[in-house]
Scaffold this active site. Structure first.
Site, PDB file in Angstrom:
ATOM      1  N   GLU A 152       0.862  -1.188   0.000  1.00  0.00           N
ATOM      2  CA  GLU A 152       0.000   0.000   0.000  1.00  0.00           C
ATOM      3  C   GLU A 152       0.897   1.236   0.000  1.00  0.00           C
ATOM      4  O   GLU A 152       1.721   1.394   0.898  1.00  0.00           O
ATOM      5  CB  GLU A 152      -0.895   0.007   1.245  1.00  0.00           C
ATOM      6  CG  GLU A 152      -1.976  -1.062   1.218  1.00  0.00           C
ATOM      7  CD  GLU A 152      -2.826  -1.103   2.500  1.00  0.00           C
ATOM      8  OE1 GLU A 152      -4.047  -1.272   2.389  1.00  0.00           O
ATOM      9  OE2 GLU A 152      -2.256  -0.971   3.610  1.00  0.00           O
ATOM     10  N   ASN A 210      -5.857  -3.480   6.494  1.00  0.00           N
ATOM     11  CA  ASN A 210      -6.047  -3.730   7.926  1.00  0.00           C
ATOM     12  C   ASN A 210      -7.389  -3.199   8.410  1.00  0.00           C
ATOM     13  O   ASN A 210      -8.016  -3.780   9.291  1.00  0.00           O
ATOM     14  CB  ASN A 210      -4.915  -3.105   8.740  1.00  0.00           C
ATOM     15  CG  ASN A 210      -3.658  -3.959   8.668  1.00  0.00           C
ATOM     16  OD1 ASN A 210      -3.735  -5.161   8.399  1.00  0.00           O
ATOM     17  ND2 ASN A 210      -2.510  -3.351   8.878  1.00  0.00           N
TER      18      ASN A 210
END
Ligand code: NAD
Length: 705
Positions: free
Chosen positions: A467, A505
């Site tokens: 990311e 997450n």
């Protein structure tokens, strides 16, 4: 002398009389089977059938990158109905039959990727030579796209390597390296290097001319196991039954490709080659239009596109990299960067920590050599490009620093202050944080436009996703340069905004949390994990928690859920497990006990969670099947809901969210990612279900769409 010439295929007679068919698709780095290649091969074969003086035909690639990587996936998206899919399968079958029936012996010379249609083409040749390169791979991975090998592969492979082995390759997309291909007799000759290649090739040509065409009408029966099991119908039935059982347990719901492929193999073995080909065509037609196939093909194409992000060609390259912290992540990042030719310097807190970090790096190189990813010499060379320091030596000259110290905001802010002073103002500064806001690391720093997140996943060498996090004031050019680096490191970068837990997450946490609540309500650890594996996850949520580590998960969950104002799992289970030292796989005990054998559910952990939740079961009154269905809904829909929130908060678009979840967590690929899944199922219906769940079980289910 040139015998045939076309855009992608040429046929030449060498001075020694041998005839070589060469495949070279212009404008592509690797060969793929396009409609054009089909047409050219067909015409080339017409010419070869006319040739009188043909001792043997050599089929090879004109590209150093490899033989043939498979079908051109983009052409699949054009298939509109079953009859078109069936025609496509038939065309390939006929073409490869035509090659197989050429009256002279044929030899395929294979190196690099020889996959899917590439291997089906090679299987239509009588003999195969493999040249051992790290990139050499032979396989029929069509099921990974929700398809089956539709050009004769389900029929020819078993007749070359045997039934059991072919099922392993076809149903689990197993790829063989050159040595394995030779051991499995998929290849008739093996060359470890250029010298051997010449010698082995010459030998194989002589052998092929001597022995002539190979008959492929029965299973090969090499070795005692094949003779025992595959020579008789009873043994073969055992294999088919065992395989069916494995498929029932391992293949997720709504994923029909493996059982279609198995059926094509079975029919071919029981009723013969032609009947098998027919079943293969029917299977191809049925599969091509399933949601699973469409989703997997789309993901494949999206992944290809994500590997070429806009603007990276003109972004300045990153050569020298500083890494702060050589723990689990820092060591992994340093090793990966060195492996891709970067100069790396690693900063640690003290000599002992530095030595431990460098030992971790050595270990990663040793494992790469063990797995034959690189040679020992290369490992030594790449390892030499990593230096360690405890005094910031070399940081004044790096293009990028990746901070991978412990997850603590104040510690990281201090480190960034230090970095601002120790590096040039143009050095990019990235953090590998999992849960801290990039904006907080930018606050008060000089040139905050060069600060961003570069979030690798654990283990770095395995996990494809990165990311790239754009903070509020991060320059676009900073992000583009980091995207370029991630691509060059062999990763799949996604550009995401600076929200709690970024994308992966954030979506994962409510799911893991819900799984723990279910344990608290009395559902068995194994049942929960199996439920989600059946949905399509590579591992269940509690297995995943053991992999992540309960301490890491607890920390990330707390940070992310607090920032989002989400209620935390009420029992404080993560903390309690942490206190007991049940941290998961790394200490061999968590939700499971991990030993040499298969992990076993850890009863004491189950009891601890139940006691923490006081054993209340919110869906206990439901019958078993409904209870399981509801448990799955609770876990899956919380992820869908959070994915909607990520899009609503403008942190990533739907496609990026899906890519990130699939490549960051292995999220049921055949369902295309949480948002594709929501669209396929109907968003309104999901919102209604969430509303009902919210009424019964609490506000965490309130729809965010
Ligand atoms: P770790 O505890 O294994 O390693 C941290 C290392 O940083 C240690 O070796 C420590 O000595 C070193 N360190 C601490 N303070 C330092 C300082 N001031 N200067 C230099 N070195 C210092 O931690 P980890 O698991 O590698 O995590 C590192 C970072 O990556 C964290 O921000 C974490 O959130 C993030 N992350 C971790 C994972 C994971 O699964 N472990 C995954 C993604 C991201």
């Amino acid at each position: 002398m040139m015998l045939f010439h076309s855009q992608t295929v040429t046929v030449e007679r060498d001075t020694d009389g041998s005839v070589v068919l060469k495949l070279d698709v212009p404008g592509r780095s690797v060969n793929v089977l396009t409609k054009q290649v089909f047409a050219d091969l067909d015409a080339a074969l017409d010419e070869l059938y006319r040739q009188q003086r043909l001792p043997a035909l050599i089929v090879r690639s004109g590209k150093p990158s490899g033989f043939l990587a498979g079908a051109d996936i983009a052409e699949f998206t054009g298939i509109k109905d079953a009859s078109e899919a069936m025609a496509m399968s038939q065309r390939g079958q006929q073409l490869f039959d035509k090659l197989a029936e050429l009256p002279r012996p044929t030899i395929a010379v294979l190196h690099g990727p020889c996959l899917g249609g590439g291997l089906e083409l090679a299987l239509a040749c009588d003999y195969r030579l493999v040249f051992d390169k790290p990139s050499t791979q032979l396989g029929l991975p069509e099921v990974e796209l929700g398809l089956l090998p539709g050009w004769g592969g389900t029929q020819r492979l078993p007749r070359v390597v045997g039934l059991e082995r072919s099922l392993q390759m076809i149903l689990s997309a197993k790829r063989l390296n050159a040595r394995e291909a030779f051991q499995w007799k998929l290849a008739d000759a093996y060359a470890a290097n250029e010298d051997q290649l010449r010698e082995q090739f010459a030998r194989l040509v002589i052998r092929a001319i001597g022995e002539g065409k190979k008959k492929r009408d029965r299973l090969p029966l090499h070795g005692w196991r094949q003779r025992l099991l595959e020579s008789n119908s009873f043994g073969r039935r055992l294999i088919f039954r065992g395989t069916e059982r494995i498929l029932r347990n391992r293949v997720p719901d709504d994923m029909p490709a493996p059982s279609e492929a198995l059926e094509a193999v079975r029919i071919g073995i029981q009723r013969g080659f032609e009947a098998g080909l027919k079943r293969e065509r029917q299977g191809a037609a049925r599969l091509a239009l399933t949601p699973a196939c469409r989703n997997l093909v789309n993901l494949f194409l999206q992944r290809e596109a994500a590997r070429k992000p806009a603007g990276i060609d003109s972004a300045a390259a990153i050569q020298r990299i500083g890494v702060v912290g050589a723990g689990v992540m820092g060591a992994g990042i340093a090793q990966l960067a060195a492996l891709q030719g970067r100069q790396v310097v690693v900063q640690e807190v003290n000599t002992a920590a530095l030595q431990a970090g460098l030992a971790r790096i050595d270990d990663l190189f040793a494992k790469a050599v063990e797995r034959r990813r690189i040679s020992n010499d290369d490992a030594k060379r790449f390892r030499a490009s990593i230096r360690g320091t405890i005094a910031w030596e070399g940081f004044a000259h790096v293009d990028l620093v990746i901070e991978a110290a412990v997850e603590d905001l104040e510690l990281k802010r201090n480190l960034f202050r230090e970095l601002v002073n120790r590096t040039s103002p143009t050095t990019l500064l990235a953090t590998n944080t999992s849960s801290l806001a990039i904006a907080r690391l930018q606050e008060g720093m000089a040139h905050p436009e060069r600060i961003a997140g570069l979030h690798f996943f654990n283990p770095v060498h395995k996990m494809p996703l990165v990311e790239v996090v754009q903070g509020a004031v991060t320059a676009s050019d900073t992000v583009t340069r980091l995207m370029r680096l991630a691509v060059e490191l062999g990763k799949l970068p996604v550009r995401v905004g600076d929200g709690p837990g970024f994308v992966v997450n954030r979506i994962l946490m409510p799911y893991l949390d819900e799984a723990v609540r279910l344990v608290g309500e009395g559902m068995k650890i194994k049942t929960i994990d199996k439920l989600m594996r059946k949905f399509g996850m590579p591992v269940g949520p509690l297995e995943l928690l053991d992999q992540i580590g309960l301490d890491v998960a607890a920390h990330v969950a707390r940070m992310v859920q607090q920032q989002l104002g989400q209620p935390l799992e009420p029992g404080g289970v993560f903390e309690q497990m942490q206190q007991k030292g049940w941290l998961g796989e790394k200490v061999k005990i968590g939700f499971y006990t991990h030993g040499k054998k298969r992990p076993k559910p850890h009863r004491a952990a189950e009891e601890l969670v139940r006691a923490a939740h006081r054993g209340e079961s919110l869906s206990a009154k439901l019958p078993e099947a409904a209870r399981l269905a509801e448990a799955r809904e609770r876990m899956v829909l919380l992820m869908v809901n959070e994915a909607w929130a990520v899009v609503a908060d403008d942190l990533a678009d739907a496609q990026t969210v899906d890519l990130a979840m699939v490549f960051g967590t292995g999220w049921a690929p055949h369902r295309g990612g949480p948002l594709r899944y929501a669209t396929d199922r109907g968003e309104e219906a999901i919102v209604r279900t969430l509303q009902q769940l919210a009424e019964r079980l609490g506000p965490r289910f309130r729809p965010k769409k």
